[in-house]
Design a protein around this motif. Sequence first.
Motif, PDB file in Angstrom:
ATOM      1  N   UNK A   1      36.465  45.451  39.451  1.00  0.00           N
ATOM      2  CA  UNK A   1      37.427  44.643  38.699  1.00  0.00           C
ATOM      3  C   UNK A   1      37.679  43.319  39.404  1.00  0.00           C
ATOM      4  N   UNK A   2      37.892  43.392  40.708  1.00  0.00           N
ATOM      5  CA  UNK A   2      38.175  42.196  41.491  1.00  0.00           C
ATOM      6  C   UNK A   2      36.994  41.232  41.451  1.00  0.00           C
ATOM      7  N   UNK A   3      35.773  41.759  41.604  1.00  0.00           N
ATOM      8  CA  UNK A   3      34.593  40.898  41.627  1.00  0.00           C
ATOM      9  C   UNK A   3      34.330  40.280  40.254  1.00  0.00           C
ATOM     10  N   UNK A   4      34.488  41.062  39.198  1.00  0.00           N
ATOM     11  CA  UNK A   4      34.303  40.520  37.858  1.00  0.00           C
ATOM     12  C   UNK A   4      35.315  39.410  37.588  1.00  0.00           C
ATOM     13  N   UNK A   5      36.566  39.652  37.972  1.00  0.00           N
ATOM     14  CA  UNK A   5      37.588  38.638  37.735  1.00  0.00           C
ATOM     15  C   UNK A   5      37.287  37.372  38.526  1.00  0.00           C
ATOM     16  N   UNK A   6      36.873  37.529  39.767  1.00  0.00           N
ATOM     17  CA  UNK A   6      36.546  36.371  40.591  1.00  0.00           C
ATOM     18  C   UNK A   6      35.385  35.579  39.985  1.00  0.00           C
ATOM     19  N   UNK A   7      34.397  36.284  39.444  1.00  0.00           N
ATOM     20  CA  UNK A   7      33.239  35.624  38.842  1.00  0.00           C
ATOM     21  C   UNK A   7      33.631  34.840  37.597  1.00  0.00           C
TER      22      UNK A   7
ATOM     23  N   UNK B   1      43.879  53.418  41.578  1.00  0.00           N
ATOM     24  CA  UNK B   1      42.953  52.671  42.441  1.00  0.00           C
ATOM     25  C   UNK B   1      43.115  51.159  42.331  1.00  0.00           C
ATOM     26  N   UNK B   2      43.353  50.660  41.112  1.00  0.00           N
ATOM     27  CA  UNK B   2      43.526  49.216  40.935  1.00  0.00           C
ATOM     28  C   UNK B   2      44.753  48.715  41.687  1.00  0.00           C
ATOM     29  N   UNK B   3      45.869  49.406  41.530  1.00  0.00           N
ATOM     30  CA  UNK B   3      47.088  48.995  42.229  1.00  0.00           C
ATOM     31  C   UNK B   3      46.942  49.133  43.736  1.00  0.00           C
ATOM     32  N   UNK B   4      46.222  50.148  44.176  1.00  0.00           N
ATOM     33  CA  UNK B   4      46.029  50.358  45.617  1.00  0.00           C
ATOM     34  C   UNK B   4      45.210  49.237  46.232  1.00  0.00           C
ATOM     35  N   UNK B   5      44.114  48.857  45.553  1.00  0.00           N
ATOM     36  CA  UNK B   5      43.226  47.845  46.120  1.00  0.00           C
ATOM     37  C   UNK B   5      43.844  46.464  46.133  1.00  0.00           C
TER      38      UNK B   5
ATOM     39  N   UNK C   1      46.216  35.698  43.927  1.00  0.00           N
ATOM     40  CA  UNK C   1      47.339  35.842  42.986  1.00  0.00           C
ATOM     41  C   UNK C   1      46.900  35.903  41.532  1.00  0.00           C
ATOM     42  N   UNK C   2      45.774  35.243  41.186  1.00  0.00           N
ATOM     43  CA  UNK C   2      45.287  35.297  39.812  1.00  0.00           C
ATOM     44  C   UNK C   2      44.859  36.713  39.444  1.00  0.00           C
ATOM     45  N   UNK C   3      44.160  37.369  40.367  1.00  0.00           N
ATOM     46  CA  UNK C   3      43.727  38.742  40.089  1.00  0.00           C
ATOM     47  C   UNK C   3      44.929  39.673  39.998  1.00  0.00           C
ATOM     48  N   UNK C   4      45.905  39.488  40.864  1.00  0.00           N
ATOM     49  CA  UNK C   4      47.100  40.331  40.829  1.00  0.00           C
ATOM     50  C   UNK C   4      47.802  40.183  39.491  1.00  0.00           C
ATOM     51  N   UNK C   5      47.900  38.945  38.996  1.00  0.00           N
ATOM     52  CA  UNK C   5      48.516  38.710  37.690  1.00  0.00           C
ATOM     53  C   UNK C   5      47.712  39.394  36.591  1.00  0.00           C
TER      54      UNK C   5
END
Length: 432
Positions: free
Chosen positions: A302-308, A83-87, A95-99
């Motif tokens: 995961x994406x939202x936590x990382x963005x925060x 799911x993480x790779x798919x999203x 790019x920061x989240x992808x890294x």
Amino acid sequence: MKIGYKTNNFFCCILLKIAVEYGYADGVGIVFAYSGIDITFSIWRYIFSWIVALFIFWFSIYQIKENYLWIINMIFMIFSYIPTMSLWGITAAGPDYILAALIFLLCMVMGCRMFQIAVHSSMSGLEYEKAASYNYLYRHKNIIKAFVIVAFIFSFIFNQIYADGRLWLSFEDSLSARLALREVVIPTLPRYMYMILGGCILPVLFSICLYMGKKAGILVCLASSFMLYTVNGMKTWLLLYLVILGLFVLYHITDRFVVVFRYILLGFSFLWGVGIIIYKITGAHLILAYLHRTQTLPAELHLYYFDFFKTHQFLYLRDSVGRHILQSPYKQPVSRLIGKIYYSSPTMNCTNGMLSDFYANFGYVGFIIYPILIFGCFHILFKMSKKIGEFIIVSMAFTLAVVLFDNTFFTWMITGGYFFAVILLRTINKIR
């Protein structure tokens, strides 16, 4: 030419990734668009996600030895890695989240392999005989029976005190039950006992009774779990029993868990396909909602936590076990802040584990520390449970892993059931 089971598993992982991508972009992303889902396609990001995914699939299936830690890694594959790779390939992920996601995935699979090498001499693999494990459990049947009875008594007490003795709660009313429970002040010890009982003890006891063919024990565990469901409306707890039952059936058909996980991969791919078809024809999205809850919602968080936390202070455990010693930099739990900021819901409690927990507490350093802690904890658990049969071991691991996806690591250890699972196994091993 006959294709090996490893190659079959490899292609099943590819199939599930395709199913998750299509189901999320053309189903979940439409149904739950109000929650801020942003499907933004970039060919380069999409290609990169597939390159990373193929490497993770190859390393996990061909390079990790097939023992209990391999099974844990495959559970993570289904509910977290894919799911993480798919999203990140189909959403507006920076790019920061992808890294971060890339480092997280690599550290997890490498951590699994390195831990296998480090403890190779004490890893048992999947070899304990069924007859021996059944006889071992049969000798301890009175202890198991006592655990089942005590679990039923406590479930009944919780039902009477916090659910006013009700014995039925429809799925539609589950959310209102959860919101109502938040208004009730439950002392710390009973709250911990309640979470451990519903999230770990009863599913494990259900697995043992199912394995031993104890019908009365099976019914008592189900009745106990349903009484707890009437308290907080946690449908995920009830779904665990369907998963365990499915594992039991598949295991008896295939007799090998390396093959069982192929059917699990195919099953989730099939469910995504059915969910999309039903949604397109009838507009009903119940299947998609469950798949979103179990697979793509944690990856979305995961994406939202990382963005925060790109622009806020790391927690350093001050929002979990460290809160009794150090003061959190936030006035309310971060899980509530995520719900308020990204879902526009002040009542939504967005607890999440794995990548979110690692990064929120220690940033990139957490990606190195936590894989060792996670696979180390599961190794200890497996080492203590060699004699109880591989089905029970795997169902126990599956139950604990599902709880881990929604909780911080140290919360999982204390209230998520890990410590109590260790105590349960130690009791069975020591008492004669």
